[in-house]
Design an enzyme around this catalytic site. Structure first.
Site, short mmCIF file in Angstrom:
data_model
loop_
_atom_site.label_atom_id
_atom_site.label_comp_id
_atom_site.label_asym_id
_atom_site.label_seq_id
_atom_site.Cartn_x
_atom_site.Cartn_y
_atom_site.Cartn_z
N GLY A 140 -17.87 5.67 -53.01
CA GLY A 140 -16.24 5.03 -53.83
C GLY A 140 -15.64 4.34 -52.78
O GLY A 140 -16.47 4.50 -50.90
N CYS A 141 -14.59 3.54 -52.78
CA CYS A 141 -14.16 2.93 -51.32
C CYS A 141 -12.97 3.37 -50.87
O CYS A 141 -12.89 3.51 -50.02
CB CYS A 141 -13.19 1.64 -52.22
SG CYS A 141 -11.61 2.46 -53.78
N TYR A 142 -12.54 4.47 -51.58
CA TYR A 142 -11.59 4.46 -50.38
C TYR A 142 -12.57 6.00 -49.62
O TYR A 142 -11.87 6.37 -48.89
CB TYR A 142 -10.50 5.98 -51.68
CG TYR A 142 -9.25 5.66 -52.27
CD1 TYR A 142 -8.54 4.70 -51.26
CD2 TYR A 142 -9.55 5.65 -53.37
CE1 TYR A 142 -7.38 4.60 -51.68
CE2 TYR A 142 -7.89 4.93 -54.28
CZ TYR A 142 -7.20 4.47 -53.37
OH TYR A 142 -5.55 4.07 -53.38
#
Lengths: 260, 260, 260, 260
Positions: A54-56
């Site tokens: 995921g990006c976070y």
């Protein structure tokens, strides 16, 4: 190469708890590799299934794994993350309407964001792999915020310096030096010597990492940032695919950001 | 009514340490009242000198004083604040140039922002006044961030629940109920039941406060926000001036924000 | 390769009228070529001096030269242009301060923007070269506007259809077809079939051109847009340098925009 | 008080042509008054039905009616308008998604925006009422653009000076003086002496109007701007309701904008 969240968590029951539905293919979990080259480069080469992070999670993990792998910090971790609106995807919601998102900042997913278990899994694994099993059970609070920009994630992470480590490293120069060594050979992680700006990663596959010690409180901080649509998504997927197929890892990946 | 920072800190030597010059009028410090009606309403009435608080300080203090006055939290406090660009004033710097500030977020003042001593002074005083002297010596990390919007400050504050307090309040509903009671009679502080948006305060003199407990970690959080140019500056000055001159406190102050 | 405005105007006295100082090197004017590959490709190859066009001028000229070269329109031309803030450069002015430029639009340079003589010179030359000397004396109004974005220029240009041309082309399909033919071989100009967005050129060297006929009024319109920092500045300079040195014209130039 | 478009056009067939459905109540059209106090103040008082104008229409009409009523310009009119995203309403479309609308400008409704017939009707009526029937048949091109801001409309309007009028007024000072006289008693229209910014109207019910003559081309220009959610919508509706019920026209209406 899987861009969904289905194979990021090793534990199918954790997946079901966070994603609220039965895991579609638990049998494949064992073959899946978490697609973070900076941690699993060797396993990605020739893997059957690569789960793109995921990006976070990418921002937080790249910021914190050196500290955990090297035993610099204790188990209390706070991740305060700020994301541009494209992180929410292209689906239409009132919250992503221009007139609502513009000139606004707010925290969201306060009861628990789905990237939290992924972050916890990877940070605990890094602590264990680094020989610091005390941090196998982290106490992480992760609070994402939506801010008025299209791209970019900045994670400001707070932790206490480990008591033992404090003998070795108790200054910003000290932790930065350890981080620089840790990431010395990485093409897409740069340890920087001033607080990074998301704008410095706009359109590039770079993750910028800035570790420091708050001298008044002896607290450890690390600020990391990236372009959520590149290193936080498609760029990292290409990086993984390159590695998977034995192509040079940086092939086709933008080296420099678009500035300003 | 003083809008500068000269009379916010009670201790002239602290002032000189943070502001890097000799205090212009230390003799007046004793007569100065910190201009936060929510704390010093009675003293502001008829005061000789009122020191208007800083914008970050107002947001952080209004978010955290109930927790400290009621002994809900321990001495470890992290304040992660996000501000619009007008907080930096009207002077021209590269950092406030549109092309630099737009599509960007970064942390700044990492060696210590000038609002930190003011926040520390007022939070410690609130703990003492509330009968919780254990928190007379707080360990605060305050990290401000610049985000691409004109107005608004949002402070996300993290602390550990006090061990004793945990018996009394260990849920979001519990802390919210205490906060609602604490601020029941305040015209310009609202305890809200969902994460607040700076946009909900745009142009108004309101400060919105959202306390909660992160159930996974038993950590206490409070998110507070306001319009830095109104409750964080001119609006609060008018509120103080109203009180000073015996005019109804809310006179001339905008009740509703401009939305969207 | 000159990026300043010094050699864009052929006429030194015109330069002095608009730029308010004596021309620094009028002797070089004769050797200078206006650096618009789409018009002067052959002359740029091996030129001694190439004058890189202004950003507004590039957008307006690429939008309008086909119409003038092919005699589609009459001499009355209105150019209403909208530019992001980076067009104003990096110098610090109150007008480019984030808090001023954000959430604002205004027209400026109403007494005459310096790109006007450059636009006039090139459009009149195109009309003459195309065999339509009637348009050797154009009546152009050019009004630039500043809008709250970092990059991008969009020029909306209005003119009357030439009476004779109206026999040949009186529909949007008709003018588009002529434009497509005119720009068929250009690597960096695309005739598009829907109103273009500056976002479609973000970071790329493309200029998008959309010609149409307003059927109610029989007025001709052309909307053109580009990234003012790429095709409007550095990208075009590279394109010219490539051509100058006999390198393939598109070398090193970004083909695709960064989207969104 | 009707906020829809149903009673803005006097001609039911025109309504059906533009809105693509049968008029819901053509019988009421005769009793409806177009809700622009600056034109129909007397008729609005005690009217049975008041049709609140469109946001673009308000900006364009207030900018152009003095010129038409006083016979300053000819029948060829171009209106190039720029609007913030809230003008598109709150419904969710890809075009109003933050990541699409941010850092972008584009023209839309090129085949004809629904505010065009309303603008045409009112401008022609103003010309006729002013004794200039030559402009009963205007040739208007109206091109709206979407720009990245929440609120605000700016209309840049172009026309030729009428040949006869040119004897009387051929300078910016001349047309401004006529405009000032025309709007001398209006509480919510201000003729300004420099190019107006939408930011100067943010949250207020003011419309700012800047007429000028482009001396190079003897073209007439007028730039008008307003807050589309106040003077362009709810504020104007309150102004009309005040007048309708005999309350002072400015009651409850914000006099000053929120700045910056």
């Amino acid at each position: 190469m899987d861009l969904s969240a289905d194979f990021r968590l090793r534990d199918a029951s954790l997946y079901e708890e966070w994603y609220k539905h039965t895991h579609p293919a638990p049998g494949l979990l064992e073959t899946a590799v978490y697609g973070l080259c900076e941690r699993y480069r060797a396993s990605i080469e020739g893997a059957l299934l690569v789960a793109n992070p995921g990006c976070y999670a990418t921002a937080a993990i790249l910021g914190l794994i050196p500290a955990l792998a090297m035993g610099i910090i204790g188990p209390d971790v706070i991740i305060d993350a700020k994301s541009g609106v494209s992180g929410a995807g292209r689906s239409l919601t009132l919250g992503t309407h221009y007139a609502e998102a513009n000139e606004d900042v707010s925290a969201y997913s306060l009861s628990g964001h789905r990237h939290l278990p992924e972050i916890t899994q990877e940070l605990e694994a890094a602590a264990l792999a680094g020989g610091h099993p005390v941090n196998q059970s982290l106490r992480i609070t992760f609070i994402p915020h939506l801010i008025p920009m299209t791209r970019g994630i900045l994670a400001t992470c707070y932790a206490d310096l480990d008591q033992d480590a404090m003998q070795r490293v108790s200054t910003t120069a000290g932790v930065r030096s350890l981080y620089e060594e840790y990431y010395a050979d990485e093409p897409f992680v740069q340890v920087v010597d001033q607080p990074p700006h998301t704008k410095w990663t706009y359109g590039s596959n770079q993750c910028l990492v800035y570790p420091m010690v708050d001298m008044r409180t002896r607290r450890f901080l690390v600020i990391s940032c990236l372009d959520n649509l590149v290193k936080g998504a498609a760029g990292q997927a290409i990086q993984n695919a390159n590695r998977l197929y034995g192509i040079p890892e940086a092939s086709g990946l933008p080296a420099v950001p678009l500035y300003p």
